[in-house]
Each structure stands twice: as structure tokens, then as C-alpha cells.
Design an enzyme around this catalytic site. Structure first.
Site, PDB file in Angstrom:
ATOM      1  N   PHE A 145       0.853  -1.178   0.000  1.00 16.22           N
ATOM      2  CA  PHE A 145       0.000   0.000   0.000  1.00 16.22           C
ATOM      3  C   PHE A 145       0.900   1.242   0.000  1.00 16.22           C
ATOM      4  O   PHE A 145       1.906   1.275   0.702  1.00 16.22           O
ATOM      5  CB  PHE A 145      -0.870  -0.042   1.264  1.00 16.22           C
ATOM      6  CG  PHE A 145      -1.958   0.981   1.298  1.00 16.22           C
ATOM      7  CD1 PHE A 145      -3.169   0.746   0.668  1.00 16.22           C
ATOM      8  CD2 PHE A 145      -1.778   2.176   1.972  1.00 16.22           C
ATOM      9  CE1 PHE A 145      -4.184   1.692   0.712  1.00 16.22           C
ATOM     10  CE2 PHE A 145      -2.788   3.133   2.014  1.00 16.22           C
ATOM     11  CZ  PHE A 145      -3.990   2.896   1.385  1.00 16.22           C
ATOM     12  N   ASP A 220       2.021  -5.406   8.591  1.00 19.64           N
ATOM     13  CA  ASP A 220       0.855  -4.541   8.508  1.00 19.64           C
ATOM     14  C   ASP A 220      -0.357  -5.454   8.326  1.00 19.64           C
ATOM     15  O   ASP A 220      -0.432  -6.211   7.356  1.00 19.64           O
ATOM     16  CB  ASP A 220       0.991  -3.572   7.330  1.00 19.64           C
ATOM     17  CG  ASP A 220      -0.125  -2.536   7.308  1.00 19.64           C
ATOM     18  OD1 ASP A 220      -1.268  -2.890   7.666  1.00 19.64           O
ATOM     19  OD2 ASP A 220       0.148  -1.380   6.924  1.00 19.64           O
ATOM     20  N   TYR A 245     -10.603   0.505  10.786  1.00 19.23           N
ATOM     21  CA  TYR A 245     -11.855   0.896  10.115  1.00 19.23           C
ATOM     22  C   TYR A 245     -12.210  -0.017   8.944  1.00 19.23           C
ATOM     23  O   TYR A 245     -13.194   0.215   8.267  1.00 19.23           O
ATOM     24  CB  TYR A 245     -11.803   2.356   9.652  1.00 19.23           C
ATOM     25  CG  TYR A 245     -10.578   2.747   8.858  1.00 19.23           C
ATOM     26  CD1 TYR A 245     -10.466   2.431   7.506  1.00 19.23           C
ATOM     27  CD2 TYR A 245      -9.531   3.437   9.456  1.00 19.23           C
ATOM     28  CE1 TYR A 245      -9.348   2.779   6.787  1.00 19.23           C
ATOM     29  CE2 TYR A 245      -8.400   3.798   8.742  1.00 19.23           C
ATOM     30  CZ  TYR A 245      -8.313   3.467   7.409  1.00 19.23           C
ATOM     31  OH  TYR A 245      -7.200   3.812   6.698  1.00 19.23           O
ATOM     32  N   LYS A 246     -11.421  -1.050   8.696  1.00 14.99           N
ATOM     33  CA  LYS A 246     -11.723  -1.993   7.616  1.00 14.99           C
ATOM     34  C   LYS A 246     -12.495  -3.176   8.213  1.00 14.99           C
ATOM     35  O   LYS A 246     -13.633  -2.987   8.626  1.00 14.99           O
ATOM     36  CB  LYS A 246     -10.429  -2.385   6.915  1.00 14.99           C
ATOM     37  CG  LYS A 246      -9.789  -1.157   6.225  1.00 14.99           C
ATOM     38  CD  LYS A 246      -8.418  -1.402   5.633  1.00 14.99           C
ATOM     39  CE  LYS A 246      -7.909  -0.114   4.981  1.00 14.99           C
ATOM     40  NZ  LYS A 246      -6.491  -0.186   4.623  1.00 14.99           N
ATOM     41  N   ARG A 392     -12.439  -4.708  -7.013  1.00 15.28           N
ATOM     42  CA  ARG A 392     -12.138  -5.351  -5.740  1.00 15.28           C
ATOM     43  C   ARG A 392     -13.437  -5.583  -4.969  1.00 15.28           C
ATOM     44  O   ARG A 392     -14.160  -4.631  -4.662  1.00 15.28           O
ATOM     45  CB  ARG A 392     -11.196  -4.440  -4.950  1.00 15.28           C
ATOM     46  CG  ARG A 392     -10.445  -5.114  -3.850  1.00 15.28           C
ATOM     47  CD  ARG A 392      -9.448  -4.179  -3.227  1.00 15.28           C
ATOM     48  NE  ARG A 392     -10.088  -3.073  -2.516  1.00 15.28           N
ATOM     49  CZ  ARG A 392      -9.563  -2.446  -1.469  1.00 15.28           C
ATOM     50  NH1 ARG A 392      -8.369  -2.805  -1.033  1.00 15.28           N
ATOM     51  NH2 ARG A 392     -10.193  -1.454  -0.886  1.00 15.28           N
TER      52      ARG A 392
HETATM   53  C1  LIG Z   1      -5.769   1.018   4.646  1.00  7.34           C
HETATM   54  C2  LIG Z   1      -4.306   0.907   4.796  1.00  7.34           C
HETATM   55  C3  LIG Z   1      -3.566   1.974   5.314  1.00  7.34           C
HETATM   56  C4  LIG Z   1      -4.235   3.256   5.693  1.00  7.34           C
HETATM   57  O1  LIG Z   1      -3.425   4.137   6.401  1.00  7.34           O
HETATM   58  P1  LIG Z   1      -4.099   5.342   7.193  1.00  7.34           P
HETATM   59  O2  LIG Z   1      -2.993   6.032   7.830  1.00  7.34           O
HETATM   60  O3  LIG Z   1      -5.097   4.745   8.136  1.00  7.34           O
HETATM   61  O4  LIG Z   1      -4.809   6.180   6.186  1.00  7.34           O
HETATM   62  C5  LIG Z   1      -2.190   1.781   5.457  1.00  7.34           C
HETATM   63  N1  LIG Z   1      -1.593   0.637   5.086  1.00  7.34           N
HETATM   64  C6  LIG Z   1      -2.288  -0.396   4.571  1.00  7.34           C
HETATM   65  C7  LIG Z   1      -1.592  -1.665   4.180  1.00  7.34           C
HETATM   66  C8  LIG Z   1      -3.660  -0.290   4.397  1.00  7.34           C
HETATM   67  O5  LIG Z   1      -4.341  -1.300   3.876  1.00  7.34           O
END
Ligand SMILES: *Cc1c(COP(=O)(O)O)cnc(C)c1O
Length: 433
Positions: A145, A220, A245-246, A392
Site C-alpha cells: 500500500f 501490517d 476501520y476496515k 475489488r
Molecule cells: C488502509 C491501509 C492503510 C491506511 O493508512 P491510514 O494512515 O489509516 O490512512 C495503510 N496501510 C495499509 C496496508 C492499508 O491497507
């Protein structure tokens, strides 16, 4: 992963199905068989929507709105500043961390909640650098990401690391090569599930390979926690971060968590040394001294309303094991794949079929993926688009059914049959998506 649809066989539960009636019968049978893990009643979801974006913003669990109203009206409005003690706001980052810990396979005292995933990752990678001061290489996945890559690059620059790119599958070989070259890795930093393809990586194996090479394993868990077993303690992961939040349904902007294995807790040095991680925060001392537990990873005042909303949201998992959630998820994603392959000619599923390599989504490659996603949403099936060409479909098992999977596959087929994805109303990208 192109072509894996044709080479991987259907598993026993999801035998080859072709006709629409057969798919429907199978959906009913599977929903009956998995009735014990259908938790839809614990969520507030619009009736007309099949929600396949719970891996971006999880649905609203029942009771959260009431809890937030209570926090605002009673704790903030009536009890005011006394709530830091009377309602134990002060300890919420650690308390909510302990509430979350079982879903991560972590014993209490190792998880702290607050700040965004990006900030947590920054704090965590710097902690890794300071735990391995004699090493100067970080191994990370170029497909990560974006925020993870940006943070890795920035921390590397600040810590004097170089970044080596490798997928988790290539980690062991890369670590061995780095050893041979006399520049051993300080850490590997990977996502357990690839956010784009839904590929589940081998967290136990990669963690063990990192340890054999004397490196730390940093994970992560944004796309795995709440969807499948993580087993942080069991697999001896060193450090981890993730979103809430996911699949954890904490609400938009819900604070992220950081995990520090207990063996490292007293050695991690917070790069952002905030007063809330101080040993004696209310002594207001001139110099920083971190508290003797995981709360040292706290920074400043957390977003309390969001944190308490998350605490309430985690109630959606009460009495359910993550293994049961995973079993339901595998059945749903397996059936969704079958339904797509039976309904949509030539569909290319990117997500591996092998349950050992499958996260909790089904990603499909399509040249007009954006238009497909928008046109499906117009039919009440909400997924999302990931550049450049991925549809997705996230599968948050607690609130989805096999019948929903069939509805989604049929919507996909109907969109393509009527060329709805080419309609300018759906096909033209807005500036912000
Ligand atoms: C959703 C996600 C994020 C989001 O980061 P925020 O700081 O909460 O915006 C970061 N890393 C991964 C792998 C994600 O899937």
C-alpha cells in the site's frame, strides 16, 4: 496470477456449478450450513445494498451510534474533564488494545490504539531501526500500500537504511543474499494480505525466515485483522500495525493499533516521544522518560470519541472466534469466485483460489474496472476500484451471505451484458474516487 482460474481446481465444498438454478440452490445450502456465523443482525446495513467494501470502510455495528451519543452527551457533555478518570478515558488506548488483542492472537499488554496507521507505522519502523542499530537494510514489498512504501522510504532515509524490494515470497532468498553480501537486514516489513490482489502471504514462514537471518519481522495487518487468524504471539512476530476501520468496523478514521511483542516492550524507543507515553505524565517533567509498558508507544491525546466508538464496535465479534469468521469468509469467497466464473465469461480472478493464499476478498481484473464498479454500485452492489484495472470485492464475512455473493456475480454479469460499464455516467472517472 493471470490464468490461475483455469489451473486451480475447485475444492470439494464448491464443486463445479454452472446453471443459475444450481448456483442458487448452492447459495441456499451454504447459507444454511453456515447459519451459526451469520452475524448480520449485529450490523446496521441498508437492506437494498450488497456491501462488498468492508475492507475499505467496515459496516456500522449496532450499538455504536448509541454509545457515541452517550460518550458525547454524558461523558463529555455532563461529566466533562472528570471523564479522563471517571470513565477511564486515560487508559483507553491500552484497554481497547487489550480488547483487540485476541483477534490478533496477542496476549494482553502488547497492543496500543491511537493515531493513524501511517503514524503507527512510522513509530514502529523507527522502533525496529533502534532495536537493530548495527544493521542498515530494510526489506519491503514494492507492491505494498502506498503509505507503507512512503513511510518505509522516509524512515530508511532518517535511519540510514537502504530499502531492498522483495515480495514476501522472495524474502527468505533476499535475506540470505543480503547476508552473503555482508549487509544483513535489520527488518522485513510486509502486509499480510495484498490490498489489491487479496493474496495472503505466509506470515509464519516469512517471520521465521527473518528470525533465522537475525532480522525483525514487522507486519501490517490492515487487510487481515478481523478477517482471518493472525497469530502474532504464536508466530513470534516482533512488531505490527493495522487499521481498525476496515474488517474491524471501527468507523471512518478510527484509530490504528500498534503491537510490540512483550520481549521488546522495554527496548522500543518511540521516535515521537509524546507526553502520554511518559512514565509520569502528570508530573509534567522537563525530560522524557518512557513508561515501562506498551503505552510508551502512545504519542499525544488520542481521538477519544473515535476510540470509544471502536471499543463499542469490537462488540460485534463477541463470542465469535476468528477461526469461525475465517471459515465463513473462505466459504463466501470460494462461492463468489465460482459464481463469477459461472456467470461472467472470461473473468480473470486475481485472488488465489488456494485457501492458504487467499485473503478475504475477490479481486477481478477488467480493462474497464472503474466503469464496472460504478455500474455495479448503481445496481446496489458496492465494491471498489483499484488502479489500474482491478474490481475489488471485499468480503466481510460477519455480515455477508452466499446469497449476497450470487447477487454480486449476477450484477457483474448484467453490467457487462448491457454494456453499462461503458455508459459515460459510470465510465468517466470523477476527480476524487
Ligand atoms: C488502509 C491501509 C492503510 C491506511 O493508512 P491510514 O494512515 O489509516 O490512512 C495503510 N496501510 C495499509 C496496508 C492499508 O491497507
Amino acid at each position: 496470477m493471470a490464468g490461475c482460474a483455469s489451473v486451480e481446481q475447485n475444492d470439494a465444498v464448491h464443486g463445479p456449478t454452472t446453471s443459475s438454478a444450481e448456483l442458487e440452490a448452492r447459495a441456499h445450502a451454504l447459507d444454511a450450513a453456515h447459519g451459526g456465523t451469520d452475524l448480520r443482525e449485529r450490523f446496521e446495513l441498508p437492506a437494498a445494498v450488497v456491501y462488498l467494501d468492508g475492507n475499505s470502510l467496515g459496516a456500522l455495528p449496532r450499538g455504536v451510534a448509541e454509545r457515541v451519543a452517550e460518550v458525547v452527551r454524558v461523558e463529555w457533555g455532563r461529566d466533562l474533564v472528570g471523564s479522563w478518570n471517571d470513565h477511564d478515558w486515560w487508559d483507553a488506548p491500552r484497554r481497547v488494545g487489550d480488547r483487540l488483542a485476541p483477534l490478533l492472537g496477542a496476549a494482553p499488554g502488547q497492543v496500543v490504539v491511537g493515531d493513524s496507521t501511517t503514524v503507527r507505522l512510522f513509530q514502529t519502523l523507527h522502533a525496529a531501526a533502534r532495536l537493530r542499530p548495527d544493521r542498515h537494510v530494510l526489506v519491503t514489498d514494492p507492491g505494498s500500500f502506498p503509505t507503507d512504501l512512503y513511510v518505509a522510504d522516509a524512515v530508511a532515509q532518517q535511519a540510514g537504511w537502504t530499502v531492498e524490494h522483495a515480495t514476501p515470497d522472495e524474502a527468505a532468498a533476499t535475506l540470505a543474499r543480503l547476508d552473503e553480501e555482508g549487509r544483513p537486514a535489520a527488518a522485513v516489513a510486509f502486509s499480510q494480505v495484498d490490498y489489491r490482489t487479496g493474496r495472503l502471504w505466509d506470515l509464519p514462514g516469512v517471520t521465521a525466515a527473518a528470525h533465522r537471518a537475525g532480522a525483525l519481522a514487522v507486519w501490517d495487518l490492515s487487510h487481515s485483522a478481523g478477517a482471518l487468524p493472525v497469530g502474532l504471539d504464536e508466530h513470534a512476530v516482533d512488531l505490527a500495525v493495522g487499521c481498525t476501520y476496515k474488517f474491524l468496523n471501527g468507523g471512518p478514521g478510527a484509530p490504528a493499533y500498534g503491537y510490540v511483542a512483550s520481549r521488546h516492550v522495554r527496548d522500543v524507543v518511540p521516535v515521537l516521544p509524546g507526553w502520554q507515553g511518559h512514565a509520569r505524565p502528570f508530573a509534567m517533567e522537563r525530560t522524557y522518560e518512557p513508561v515501562d509498558d506498551v503505552a510508551r508507544m502512545r504519542i499525544g491525546t488520542p481521538p477519544m470519541i473515535a476510540l470509544l466508538a471502536l471499543e463499542a464496535a469490537l462488540g460485534a465479534f463477541d463470542g465469535v472466534t476468528i477461526d469461525a469468521v475465517r471459515a465463513r469468509s473462505l466459504s463466501l469467497t470460494g462461492f463468489l469466485r465460482d459464481a463469477l466464473e459461472a456467470s461472467v465469461t472470461g473473468v480473470e480472478v486475481l485472488t488465489p483460489h488456494d485457501p492458504a493464499r487467499r485473503g478475504s476478498q475477490v479481486s477481478v481484473r477488467h480493462p474497464q474496472a472503474y466503469g464496472v464498479v460504478r455500474a455495479m454500485a448503481a445496481r446496489g452492489v458496492v465494491g471498489d476500484f483499484r488502479a489500474p484495472d482491478v474490481v475489488r470485492l471485499g468480503v466481510a464475512a460477519p455480515y455477508l451471505t452466499h446469497a449476497d455473493m450470487l447477487t454480486a456475480a449476477r450484477a457483474f454479469a448484467a453490467v457487462l451484458a448491457a454494456d453499462e460499464h461503458l455508459d459515460p455516467e459510470h465510465a468517466v472517472r470523477a476527480a476524487v474516487t
